[in-house]
Design a protein around this motif. Structure first.
Motif, mmCIF file in Angstrom:
data_model
loop_
_atom_site.group_PDB
_atom_site.id
_atom_site.type_symbol
_atom_site.label_atom_id
_atom_site.label_comp_id
_atom_site.label_asym_id
_atom_site.label_seq_id
_atom_site.Cartn_x
_atom_site.Cartn_y
_atom_site.Cartn_z
ATOM 1 N N GLU A 18 0.827 -1.205 0.000
ATOM 2 C CA GLU A 18 0.000 0.000 0.000
ATOM 3 C C GLU A 18 0.864 1.259 0.000
ATOM 4 O O GLU A 18 0.591 2.211 -0.742
ATOM 5 C CB GLU A 18 -0.928 0.004 1.214
ATOM 6 C CG GLU A 18 -2.023 -1.030 1.149
ATOM 7 C CD GLU A 18 -2.845 -1.098 2.435
ATOM 8 O OE1 GLU A 18 -2.691 -0.223 3.315
ATOM 9 O OE2 GLU A 18 -3.643 -2.046 2.548
ATOM 10 N N ARG A 19 1.900 1.273 0.831
ATOM 11 C CA ARG A 19 2.799 2.437 0.890
ATOM 12 C C ARG A 19 3.505 2.654 -0.443
ATOM 13 O O ARG A 19 3.631 3.792 -0.915
ATOM 14 C CB ARG A 19 3.833 2.268 1.995
ATOM 15 C CG ARG A 19 3.293 2.481 3.378
ATOM 16 C CD ARG A 19 4.406 2.622 4.417
ATOM 17 N NE ARG A 19 5.380 1.547 4.408
ATOM 18 C CZ ARG A 19 5.232 0.395 5.046
ATOM 19 N NH1 ARG A 19 4.132 0.143 5.720
ATOM 20 N NH2 ARG A 19 6.188 -0.518 5.005
ATOM 21 N N LEU A 20 3.978 1.578 -1.042
ATOM 22 C CA LEU A 20 4.679 1.717 -2.317
ATOM 23 C C LEU A 20 3.748 2.214 -3.414
ATOM 24 O O LEU A 20 4.154 3.020 -4.253
ATOM 25 C CB LEU A 20 5.314 0.385 -2.717
ATOM 26 C CG LEU A 20 6.477 -0.072 -1.841
ATOM 27 C CD1 LEU A 20 6.898 -1.476 -2.219
ATOM 28 C CD2 LEU A 20 7.647 0.895 -1.953
ATOM 29 N N ARG A 21 2.510 1.757 -3.424
ATOM 30 C CA ARG A 21 1.536 2.209 -4.431
ATOM 31 C C ARG A 21 1.254 3.703 -4.271
ATOM 32 O O ARG A 21 1.068 4.411 -5.240
ATOM 33 C CB ARG A 21 0.241 1.406 -4.329
ATOM 34 C CG ARG A 21 0.369 -0.031 -4.774
ATOM 35 C CD ARG A 21 0.435 -0.176 -6.283
ATOM 36 N NE ARG A 21 -0.832 0.260 -6.842
ATOM 37 C CZ ARG A 21 -0.939 1.105 -7.868
ATOM 38 N NH1 ARG A 21 0.119 1.560 -8.460
ATOM 39 N NH2 ARG A 21 -2.111 1.467 -8.321
ATOM 40 N N GLN A 22 1.253 4.198 -3.033
ATOM 41 C CA GLN A 22 1.028 5.622 -2.797
ATOM 42 C C GLN A 22 2.237 6.447 -3.209
ATOM 43 O O GLN A 22 2.083 7.531 -3.774
ATOM 44 C CB GLN A 22 0.691 5.874 -1.331
ATOM 45 C CG GLN A 22 -0.666 5.353 -0.928
ATOM 46 C CD GLN A 22 -0.925 5.501 0.558
ATOM 47 O OE1 GLN A 22 -0.085 5.998 1.310
ATOM 48 N NE2 GLN A 22 -2.092 5.038 1.000
ATOM 49 N N ARG A 23 3.422 5.940 -2.944
ATOM 50 C CA ARG A 23 4.650 6.681 -3.268
ATOM 51 C C ARG A 23 4.990 6.635 -4.746
ATOM 52 O O ARG A 23 5.646 7.547 -5.262
ATOM 53 C CB ARG A 23 5.819 6.131 -2.463
ATOM 54 C CG ARG A 23 5.727 6.484 -0.992
ATOM 55 C CD ARG A 23 6.840 5.884 -0.212
ATOM 56 N NE ARG A 23 8.094 6.596 -0.449
ATOM 57 C CZ ARG A 23 9.196 6.387 0.247
ATOM 58 N NH1 ARG A 23 9.197 5.501 1.230
ATOM 59 N NH2 ARG A 23 10.293 7.057 -0.009
#
Length: 72
Positions: A18-23
């Motif tokens: 989830e964090r990587l998709r946001q970044r």
């Protein structure tokens, strides 16, 4: 289950995705999961699993930064 204190390795990896998709919104979800799976495989035989999600995140971020040329 919280993002700062996941109950297990799987939850930590879900939050990582989830964090990587946001970044990196320009990277497809499939590509993010493929990178995570690839890095996770390199730790397949690790006996101490507590740090695996952190190490996977570090390696995936390094790869994404080099591929997309940004210091996220």
């Amino acid at each position: 289950m919280t993002c700062t204190h996941p109950e297990n390795e799987f939850e930590a990896l879900v939050y990582l995705a989830e964090r990587l998709r946001q970044r990196f919104p320009e990277v497809t979800e499939d590509a993010v999961f493929a990178l995570i799976a690839d890095e996770l495989e390199s730790f397949d035989g690790a006996r101490l699993r507590d740090y695996v999600p952190v190490l996977v995140e570090h390696n995936v971020l390094r790869r994404l930064r080099s591929e997309h040329g940004r210091a996220a």
